[in-house]
Structure formats: structure tokens, C-alpha cells
Design a protein around this motif. Structure first.
Motif, PDB file in Angstrom:
ATOM      1  N   SER A  27       0.832  -1.215   0.000  1.00  0.00           N
ATOM      2  CA  SER A  27       0.000   0.000   0.000  1.00  0.00           C
ATOM      3  C   SER A  27       0.862   1.260   0.000  1.00  0.00           C
ATOM      4  O   SER A  27       0.558   2.220  -0.702  1.00  0.00           O
ATOM      5  CB  SER A  27      -0.976   0.003   1.176  1.00  0.00           C
ATOM      6  OG  SER A  27      -0.289   0.079   2.401  1.00  0.00           O
ATOM      7  N   LEU A  31       1.023   4.014  -3.065  1.00  0.00           N
ATOM      8  CA  LEU A  31       0.820   5.424  -2.753  1.00  0.00           C
ATOM      9  C   LEU A  31       1.995   6.261  -3.247  1.00  0.00           C
ATOM     10  O   LEU A  31       1.806   7.310  -3.874  1.00  0.00           O
ATOM     11  CB  LEU A  31       0.636   5.609  -1.244  1.00  0.00           C
ATOM     12  CG  LEU A  31       0.442   7.039  -0.761  1.00  0.00           C
ATOM     13  CD1 LEU A  31      -0.855   7.617  -1.305  1.00  0.00           C
ATOM     14  CD2 LEU A  31       0.455   7.083   0.755  1.00  0.00           C
ATOM     15  N   TRP A 159      -8.998  17.107 -11.830  1.00  0.00           N
ATOM     16  CA  TRP A 159      -9.814  16.345 -10.883  1.00  0.00           C
ATOM     17  C   TRP A 159      -8.982  15.265 -10.197  1.00  0.00           C
ATOM     18  O   TRP A 159      -9.124  15.047  -8.990  1.00  0.00           O
ATOM     19  CB  TRP A 159     -11.021  15.723 -11.591  1.00  0.00           C
ATOM     20  CG  TRP A 159     -12.151  16.684 -11.714  1.00  0.00           C
ATOM     21  CD1 TRP A 159     -12.547  17.353 -12.835  1.00  0.00           C
ATOM     22  CD2 TRP A 159     -13.015  17.133 -10.670  1.00  0.00           C
ATOM     23  NE1 TRP A 159     -13.599  18.176 -12.551  1.00  0.00           N
ATOM     24  CE2 TRP A 159     -13.916  18.060 -11.222  1.00  0.00           C
ATOM     25  CE3 TRP A 159     -13.123  16.833  -9.314  1.00  0.00           C
ATOM     26  CZ2 TRP A 159     -14.899  18.681 -10.474  1.00  0.00           C
ATOM     27  CZ3 TRP A 159     -14.111  17.463  -8.573  1.00  0.00           C
ATOM     28  CH2 TRP A 159     -14.975  18.372  -9.150  1.00  0.00           C
ATOM     29  N   TRP A 162      -6.950  16.786  -7.422  1.00  0.00           N
ATOM     30  CA  TRP A 162      -7.763  17.116  -6.253  1.00  0.00           C
ATOM     31  C   TRP A 162      -8.223  15.858  -5.517  1.00  0.00           C
ATOM     32  O   TRP A 162      -8.257  15.838  -4.283  1.00  0.00           O
ATOM     33  CB  TRP A 162      -8.959  17.971  -6.643  1.00  0.00           C
ATOM     34  CG  TRP A 162      -8.564  19.383  -6.912  1.00  0.00           C
ATOM     35  CD1 TRP A 162      -8.516  20.013  -8.124  1.00  0.00           C
ATOM     36  CD2 TRP A 162      -8.120  20.351  -5.954  1.00  0.00           C
ATOM     37  NE1 TRP A 162      -8.064  21.299  -7.981  1.00  0.00           N
ATOM     38  CE2 TRP A 162      -7.822  21.535  -6.653  1.00  0.00           C
ATOM     39  CE3 TRP A 162      -7.931  20.325  -4.570  1.00  0.00           C
ATOM     40  CZ2 TRP A 162      -7.365  22.679  -6.011  1.00  0.00           C
ATOM     41  CZ3 TRP A 162      -7.476  21.475  -3.940  1.00  0.00           C
ATOM     42  CH2 TRP A 162      -7.202  22.626  -4.655  1.00  0.00           C
ATOM     43  N   VAL A 163      -8.585  14.819  -6.248  1.00  0.00           N
ATOM     44  CA  VAL A 163      -9.024  13.573  -5.606  1.00  0.00           C
ATOM     45  C   VAL A 163      -7.876  12.953  -4.807  1.00  0.00           C
ATOM     46  O   VAL A 163      -8.066  12.524  -3.664  1.00  0.00           O
ATOM     47  CB  VAL A 163      -9.572  12.570  -6.658  1.00  0.00           C
ATOM     48  CG1 VAL A 163      -9.706  11.178  -6.103  1.00  0.00           C
ATOM     49  CG2 VAL A 163     -10.913  13.060  -7.193  1.00  0.00           C
ATOM     50  N   VAL A 164      -6.697  12.914  -5.384  1.00  0.00           N
ATOM     51  CA  VAL A 164      -5.545  12.350  -4.674  1.00  0.00           C
ATOM     52  C   VAL A 164      -5.200  13.203  -3.458  1.00  0.00           C
ATOM     53  O   VAL A 164      -4.947  12.671  -2.369  1.00  0.00           O
ATOM     54  CB  VAL A 164      -4.331  12.186  -5.616  1.00  0.00           C
ATOM     55  CG1 VAL A 164      -3.073  11.846  -4.841  1.00  0.00           C
ATOM     56  CG2 VAL A 164      -4.618  11.107  -6.649  1.00  0.00           C
ATOM     57  N   GLY A 166      -7.225  15.144  -1.755  1.00  0.00           N
ATOM     58  CA  GLY A 166      -8.288  14.889  -0.773  1.00  0.00           C
ATOM     59  C   GLY A 166      -8.131  13.530  -0.117  1.00  0.00           C
ATOM     60  O   GLY A 166      -8.315  13.385   1.094  1.00  0.00           O
ATOM     61  N   GLY A 167      -7.793  12.530  -0.917  1.00  0.00           N
ATOM     62  CA  GLY A 167      -7.576  11.188  -0.370  1.00  0.00           C
ATOM     63  C   GLY A 167      -6.437  11.161   0.633  1.00  0.00           C
ATOM     64  O   GLY A 167      -6.529  10.502   1.673  1.00  0.00           O
ATOM     65  N   LEU A 168      -5.373  11.889   0.341  1.00  0.00           N
ATOM     66  CA  LEU A 168      -4.245  11.946   1.278  1.00  0.00           C
ATOM     67  C   LEU A 168      -4.641  12.649   2.576  1.00  0.00           C
ATOM     68  O   LEU A 168      -4.228  12.235   3.666  1.00  0.00           O
ATOM     69  CB  LEU A 168      -3.058  12.653   0.637  1.00  0.00           C
ATOM     70  CG  LEU A 168      -2.326  11.858  -0.428  1.00  0.00           C
ATOM     71  CD1 LEU A 168      -1.289  12.724  -1.116  1.00  0.00           C
ATOM     72  CD2 LEU A 168      -1.672  10.632   0.178  1.00  0.00           C
ATOM     73  N   VAL A 170      -7.714  12.775   3.857  1.00  0.00           N
ATOM     74  CA  VAL A 170      -8.582  11.842   4.580  1.00  0.00           C
ATOM     75  C   VAL A 170      -7.746  10.728   5.210  1.00  0.00           C
ATOM     76  O   VAL A 170      -7.944  10.379   6.378  1.00  0.00           O
ATOM     77  CB  VAL A 170      -9.668  11.268   3.636  1.00  0.00           C
ATOM     78  CG1 VAL A 170     -10.390  10.093   4.272  1.00  0.00           C
ATOM     79  CG2 VAL A 170     -10.648  12.359   3.238  1.00  0.00           C
ATOM     80  N   TYR A 171      -6.801  10.197   4.461  1.00  0.00           N
ATOM     81  CA  TYR A 171      -5.933   9.131   4.986  1.00  0.00           C
ATOM     82  C   TYR A 171      -5.159   9.613   6.206  1.00  0.00           C
ATOM     83  O   TYR A 171      -5.081   8.915   7.218  1.00  0.00           O
ATOM     84  CB  TYR A 171      -4.969   8.658   3.894  1.00  0.00           C
ATOM     85  CG  TYR A 171      -4.010   7.589   4.337  1.00  0.00           C
ATOM     86  CD1 TYR A 171      -4.439   6.283   4.520  1.00  0.00           C
ATOM     87  CD2 TYR A 171      -2.673   7.884   4.586  1.00  0.00           C
ATOM     88  CE1 TYR A 171      -3.559   5.294   4.930  1.00  0.00           C
ATOM     89  CE2 TYR A 171      -1.792   6.913   5.000  1.00  0.00           C
ATOM     90  CZ  TYR A 171      -2.240   5.616   5.171  1.00  0.00           C
ATOM     91  OH  TYR A 171      -1.371   4.648   5.581  1.00  0.00           O
ATOM     92  N   SER A 172      -4.601  10.817   6.141  1.00  0.00           N
ATOM     93  CA  SER A 172      -3.841  11.326   7.284  1.00  0.00           C
ATOM     94  C   SER A 172      -4.756  11.567   8.480  1.00  0.00           C
ATOM     95  O   SER A 172      -4.364  11.322   9.623  1.00  0.00           O
ATOM     96  CB  SER A 172      -3.067  12.591   6.914  1.00  0.00           C
ATOM     97  OG  SER A 172      -3.948  13.616   6.552  1.00  0.00           O
TER      98      SER A 172
END
Length: 188
Positions: A27, A31, A159, A162-164, A166-168, A170-172
Motif C-alpha cells: 500500500s 501510494l 480532478w 484534487w481527488v488524490v 483529498g484522499g491523502l 482523509v488518509y492522514s
């Protein structure tokens, strides 16, 4: 005490073992690769004022085969030298571009600079190019990533960034909350 007894008693079993470690490594590796690709294809060119293009033909083989992503940084055409790889418009003001190597430079009778390009795999030179047709000089290239670049539109790249991001975030946050909950559990 068995795993079931520890779970019922509020204790969480330690996450170890070959499968857990393999999952963690994979994972993190995925990433890292995704972030590196986004940085190389989108962020670095944008920060550097450069443009990413995809090599579509074999005219620049073997150094830049089809599918190569070439990142071109704008420059004053007077800074070009013979041997430089640059991107230019086929016709001034039109979007179609070519990335070839400078083989000759000079001026015409009216004093206008003319640059002659040729593909590394081509036997003939291209038509003379005026300085306003030059889009920039090769900054760096990445093999095969041009296919990804061609598959994504500019809006899709935006997009995806921004998605990546945002994902980072949220992950943090999930990792932070998990560590906080674990710390709270140990204090009880």
C-alpha cells in the motif's frame, strides 16, 4: 489468553505477520508511485511553467519512442542551440505540434530567425520554423507515461490531482484519529 479473549477484554491483538507487513509495504509503495507520477506529470510541469506532450510517432526513435511523455519549458528561441530538442507548432497559431531536434539555425534575407529541425529517425529535415512557432525546449522526458497523458484530458488531470490530495488528507486524518484513539485506550 486467546485472540478472542483479548478482543472481548478490550485488548487489540498486535498486527504483525507476513500478510500484514506485505499489505503495508504494497500500500505504501502504490501510494508513493501514484504521488510520484502525479508530481512528474502534473505538478512539476505546472509549477515550472512547462507543458507536457506525448510523442505520437517514431520520428524521434530511439531516444523518444511513441508513448514518451516530453515536458517542454518555454524559452526565448534565441537560447536554442544545435542539438537541442524542442517543440514547435507546425503552423503558427495552430495547436498541432512536433518535437524534433535542432539541426541548423540562421536568418533569412529579411533578418528573421529560422530554425531547422529534424527527427532523429528521419532522413530529411523539416520545413524552416519561425521563432514564434517555438513552444519550448525539452526539460525532461518519461517513457510510456505519454499514453497516460493522452488518456486524460486537462480537466480529468485537475480532478485527479484534487481527488488524490483529498484522499491523502482523509488518509492522514484517519491515521491521526486512529493513533489518538489508541493513545486514549492505553490511558484507561
Amino acid at each position: 489468553m486467546s485472540v478472542q479473549e483479548r478482543i472481548r477484554g478490550g485488548e487489540r491483538p498486535q498486527k504483525t505477520g507476513i500478510f500484514w507487513w506485505s499489505g503495508q509495504i504494497i500500500s505504501w509503495l502504490v501510494l508513493f508511485i501514484v504521488l510520484a507520477l502525479i508530481a512528474l506529470m502534473i505538478v512539476i510541469p505546472k509549477l515550472g511553467g512547462a507543458t507536457a506532450y506525448t510523442v505520437l510517432t517514431g520520428s524521434m526513435r530511439p531516444n523518444f519512442p511513441p508513448g514518451t511523455l516530453v515536458v517542454v519549458k518555454p524559452l526565448d528561441p534565441k537560447e536554442l542551440h544545435i542539438g537541442d530538442v524542442a517543440t514547435y507548432q507546425l503552423k503558427s497559431g495552430e495547436p498541432e505540434v512536433v518535437t524534433h531536434r535542432v539541426v541548423s539555425m540562421g536568418t533569412n534575407l529579411s533578418g528573421e530567425q529560422r530554425i531547422i529541425f529534424q527527427g532523429d529517425a528521419n532522413n530529411t529535415v523539416d520545413d524552416p520554423v519561425r521563432s514564434e512557432q517555438i513552444r519550448g525546449k525539452l526539460w525532461y522526458s518519461l517513457p510510456l507515461l505519454g499514453y497516460v497523458n493522452s488518456a486524460l484530458s486537462m480537466q480529468q488531470r485537475t480532478w485527479l490531482t484534487w481527488v488524490v490530495a483529498g484522499g491523502l488528507i482523509v488518509y492522514s486524518l484517519v491515521m491521526f484519529i486512529g493513533a489518538w484513539r489508541e493513545r486514549q485506550g492505553k490511558q484507561r
